[in-house]
Design a protein around this motif. Structure first.
Motif, PDB file in Angstrom:
ATOM      1  N   PHE A 222      71.322 124.380  67.051  1.00 15.18           N
ATOM      2  CA  PHE A 222      70.142 125.251  67.040  1.00 15.18           C
ATOM      3  C   PHE A 222      68.869 124.438  66.807  1.00 15.18           C
ATOM      4  O   PHE A 222      68.808 123.622  65.891  1.00 15.18           O
ATOM      5  CB  PHE A 222      70.297 126.315  65.946  1.00 15.18           C
TER       6      PHE A 222
ATOM      7  N   GLU B  32      60.639 135.989  68.080  1.00 11.50           N
ATOM      8  CA  GLU B  32      61.389 136.772  67.109  1.00 11.50           C
ATOM      9  C   GLU B  32      60.917 138.217  67.158  1.00 11.50           C
ATOM     10  O   GLU B  32      59.787 138.510  67.542  1.00 11.50           O
ATOM     11  CB  GLU B  32      61.201 136.206  65.693  1.00 11.50           C
TER      12      GLU B  32
ATOM     13  N   LYS C 215      65.282 126.078  67.443  1.00 11.93           N
ATOM     14  CA  LYS C 215      64.293 126.995  66.871  1.00 11.93           C
ATOM     15  C   LYS C 215      64.352 128.326  67.624  1.00 11.93           C
ATOM     16  O   LYS C 215      65.010 128.443  68.660  1.00 11.93           O
ATOM     17  CB  LYS C 215      62.882 126.412  66.981  1.00 11.93           C
ATOM     18  N   ASN C 216      63.635 129.313  67.104  1.00 12.50           N
ATOM     19  CA  ASN C 216      63.410 130.566  67.817  1.00 12.50           C
ATOM     20  C   ASN C 216      62.080 130.479  68.560  1.00 12.50           C
ATOM     21  O   ASN C 216      61.043 130.226  67.948  1.00 12.50           O
ATOM     22  CB  ASN C 216      63.366 131.753  66.848  1.00 12.50           C
TER      23      ASN C 216
ATOM     24  N   GLU D  90      66.323 132.266  71.440  1.00 16.85           N
ATOM     25  CA  GLU D  90      66.713 131.045  70.743  1.00 16.85           C
ATOM     26  C   GLU D  90      66.831 129.881  71.720  1.00 16.85           C
ATOM     27  O   GLU D  90      67.164 130.079  72.897  1.00 16.85           O
ATOM     28  CB  GLU D  90      68.066 131.261  70.048  1.00 16.85           C
TER      29      GLU D  90
ATOM     30  N   THR E 117      70.118 136.305  73.682  1.00 22.85           N
ATOM     31  CA  THR E 117      70.469 136.704  72.315  1.00 22.85           C
ATOM     32  C   THR E 117      69.705 137.973  71.933  1.00 22.85           C
ATOM     33  O   THR E 117      69.234 138.099  70.799  1.00 22.85           O
ATOM     34  CB  THR E 117      70.146 135.566  71.330  1.00 22.85           C
TER      35      THR E 117
ATOM     36  N   TYR F 215      68.596 125.876  71.963  1.00 26.68           N
ATOM     37  CA  TYR F 215      69.545 124.925  71.380  1.00 26.68           C
ATOM     38  C   TYR F 215      69.373 123.579  72.055  1.00 26.68           C
ATOM     39  O   TYR F 215      69.111 123.496  73.264  1.00 26.68           O
ATOM     40  CB  TYR F 215      70.987 125.426  71.555  1.00 26.68           C
TER      41      TYR F 215
ATOM     42  N   THR G  14      66.011 137.905  69.165  1.00 27.05           N
ATOM     43  CA  THR G  14      65.377 136.589  69.201  1.00 27.05           C
ATOM     44  C   THR G  14      65.491 136.013  70.604  1.00 27.05           C
ATOM     45  O   THR G  14      66.324 136.439  71.409  1.00 27.05           O
ATOM     46  CB  THR G  14      66.064 135.610  68.225  1.00 27.05           C
TER      47      THR G  14
ATOM     48  N   THR H 290      56.222 128.121  70.172  1.00 27.81           N
ATOM     49  CA  THR H 290      56.475 129.438  69.569  1.00 27.81           C
ATOM     50  C   THR H 290      55.269 130.351  69.741  1.00 27.81           C
ATOM     51  O   THR H 290      55.194 131.419  69.130  1.00 27.81           O
ATOM     52  CB  THR H 290      56.797 129.288  68.075  1.00 27.81           C
TER      53      THR H 290
END
Length: 550
Positions: free
Chosen positions: A390, A396, A392-393, A377, A370, A379, A375, A441
């Motif tokens: 979805f 970013e 989370k990311n 991402e 993506t 899923y 991002t 993250t």
């Protein structure tokens, strides 16, 4: 982790430097690794009349190239360095202030942008020597000649890098090298890609030196720099002559005729291919395969194979030409080698591709490419294989391509191709990150980033697989053209300080079986799936003979 700070001096031949060099300096000053203590000005070298004439011809050629392809060379726009320096000491080489700078500042490194022979007293004063850029092979020290030899000689890659000059050394030591794909049409596009990418080289390597220390840094240099990567250093002959300029001029009508012929008589389409295989390292060999050719209004690419409940599923990118952006689809592979009808599983207003599917704690997750949304991402699967929501990311504000995860020795590793500037190719620098959880993250960057800096083998090309206790990373060959071929690389070291891999096989479709390129490898239970560029030839056998002749 403690980070060292280095005291650096900058050598230039005037108040104006190239825009890419200015961007490099901005990145350097913003880092925690370097403090700039002085800027040293040198008188520029005098050019001979012949060299001035050759340079003028080259400027004219690049001006018209910029108009023809709408690509001026912005990387070399002269930019005033003084507003960036603040209260940094300024001095002329040889002056009293210069002597005081060498005596009092305790320099760690000098960064030379002048393109001239090193200053002997500065070689002795800087602990880690003088670092400078080189351009091309044969190498030169001026960015005005980047991509000249490569374009004229129709080479696939442009070599560039950083070398270190030390007191007592007979020749410079290459401490980092990278390759950029040569643009077959425009000389300016290759120059832009190369120079803007080079802005990262010195800040990244000084950051690595600050993080891992001198011993590990130079060990990494020795492992990373292959003998073939050291360019032949004939600096005097690196500037182009009249004959080379004429060779460059002849490229333009040839490129136009080739493009016209392809538009009239050929049509290329990405397709999928399956084959039974017992040895995963040979899965890219184009023998005994079965082509899956989609409808002519779309292409299929980026296959990933996943076994679930005794069945094998293939996830892939589908791009309908009328829509212009890709979405993700899935089919079930039947025992006879056929497949079910594709079903769309994920669609967004931005481009999706490279459906990396993995399992964690009994749950399936999907990481698509993506980059267009800036991002990474993830899923979660709610109903296998068609419903994904979805989660989370993971990252970013990044432009990351083909993120590929690997669990190894208690940590999760993310491999992704990235670029820092829009003029650069997204397929030439492999970045590595690690975390304690695949859904984290807080991914930590590897100190060697980019761990691979090569147009021919950087970008990920599928899931990393294990065979006979070894780890193998498929990668794309994008030298000369995107999706040219596929490599399999043996990972020989992967830890928090060092990454190293060796290429063990390479596949470059050259028109046989009507295929010109491939770039993703999916490995399943006894089956492999690849994508390839299928050539639809309007002239049939006549076009095949034409391809052999040219």
């Amino acid at each position: 982790m403690s980070v060292s700070t280095f005291r650096a001096a900058l050598i230039v031949d005037g108040e104006y430097i190239s825009a890419w060099q200015y961007w490099m300096l901005e990145r350097l000053l913003a880092s925690r690794s370097v403090v700039l203590v002085g800027v040293i000005f040198r008188q520029p070298d005098a050019f001979s009349c012949q060299r001035k004439m050759n340079t003028a011809l080259l400027k004219v050629l690049q001006y018209f190239d910029g108009k023809l392809f709408k690509c001026p060379i912005t990387a070399r726009v002269p930019t005033n360095i003084l507003p960036l320096l603040g209260d940094v000491t300024l001095c002329d080489a040889g002056s009293k202030r210069y002597q005081a700078l060498l005596a009092d500042q305790g320099l760690d490194v000098a960064i030379d942008l002048s393109g001239q022979a090193p200053l002997p007293e500065l070689l002795s004063a800087a602990k880690y020597g003088i670092w400078r850029y080189f351009y091309g092979s044969p190498a030169c020290l001026s960015d005005r000649y980047a991509n000249i030899h490569e374009y004229a000689d129709r080479r696939d890659e442009i070599i560039s890098g950083v070398e270190r000059c030390m007191a007592g050394q007979d020749s410079p030591e290459c401490i980092f090298s990278a390759t950029t794909s040569t643009d077959m049409a425009s000389i300016n596009r290759g120059v832009e890609r190369t120079l803007w990418k080079m802005a990262d080289f010195i800040p990244q390597r000084l950051h690595e030196l600050a993080l891992v220390g001198e011993a590990d840094f130079f060990r990494n240099v020795r492992e990373r720099i292959q003998p073939a990567a050291n360019p032949i250093r004939h600096y005097a002959s690196a500037s182009p002559g009249l004959s080379m300029t004429l060779r460059i001029l002849l490229r333009y009508p040839r490129n136009f005729l080739r493009k016209l012929y392809n538009a009239l008589f050929r049509n290329e389409q990405w397709v999928l291919m399956t084959k039974t295989t017992a040895n995963a390292t040979d899965a890219g060999v184009q023998e005994h395969f079965h082509k899956w050719i989609p409808p002519r209004d779309r292409f299929w690419a980026d296959p990933f194979v996943l076994e679930h409940a005794g069945e094998q599923y293939i996830f892939f990118e589908e791009l309908v030409y009328a829509r212009g952006i890709g979405h993700l689809a899935c089919v079930r592979l039947n025992a006879d080698g056929s497949h079910t009808e594709p079903v769309t599983i994920l669609e967004k207003p931005y481009h999706l591709s490279y459906p990396f599917v993995f399992q964690h704690q009994g749950q399936y997750y999907l990481i698509p490419e993506t980059a267009g949304n800036h991002t990474v991402e993830v899923y979660r699967c709610e109903e296998f294989p068609h419903r994904w929501v979805f989660e989370k990311n993971l990252m970013e504000g990044v432009e990351a391509y083909d993120a590929t995860l690997l669990e190894h020795e208690g940590r999760w590793w993310m491999f992704a191709s990235m670029r820092q500037h829009q003029s650069c190719s997204p397929s030439e620098a492999l970045y590595l990150f690690h975390a304690d959880d695949p859904l984290s993250t807080e991914w930590q960057a590897h100190p060697q980033n980019p761990v691979v800096a090569s147009a021919a083998r950087a970008r990920p090309a599928g899931r990393i697989f294990r065979e006979a206790g070894n780890l193998y990373r498929p990668s794309q060959n994008c030298a000369g053209v995107y999706g040219r071929g596929l490599n399999v690389n043996l990972i020989t070291q992967l830890d928090l300080q060092t990454y190293h891999e060796e290429m063990v096989s390479s596949y470059l479709p050259d028109g046989e079986h009507d295929m010109n390129g491939m770039h993703t490898l999916g490995i399943g239970m006894g089956v492999s799936v690849t994508d390839a560029v299928h050539v639809h030839r309007r002239l049939g056998i006549l076009d095949r003979w034409m391809a052999k002749l040219t």
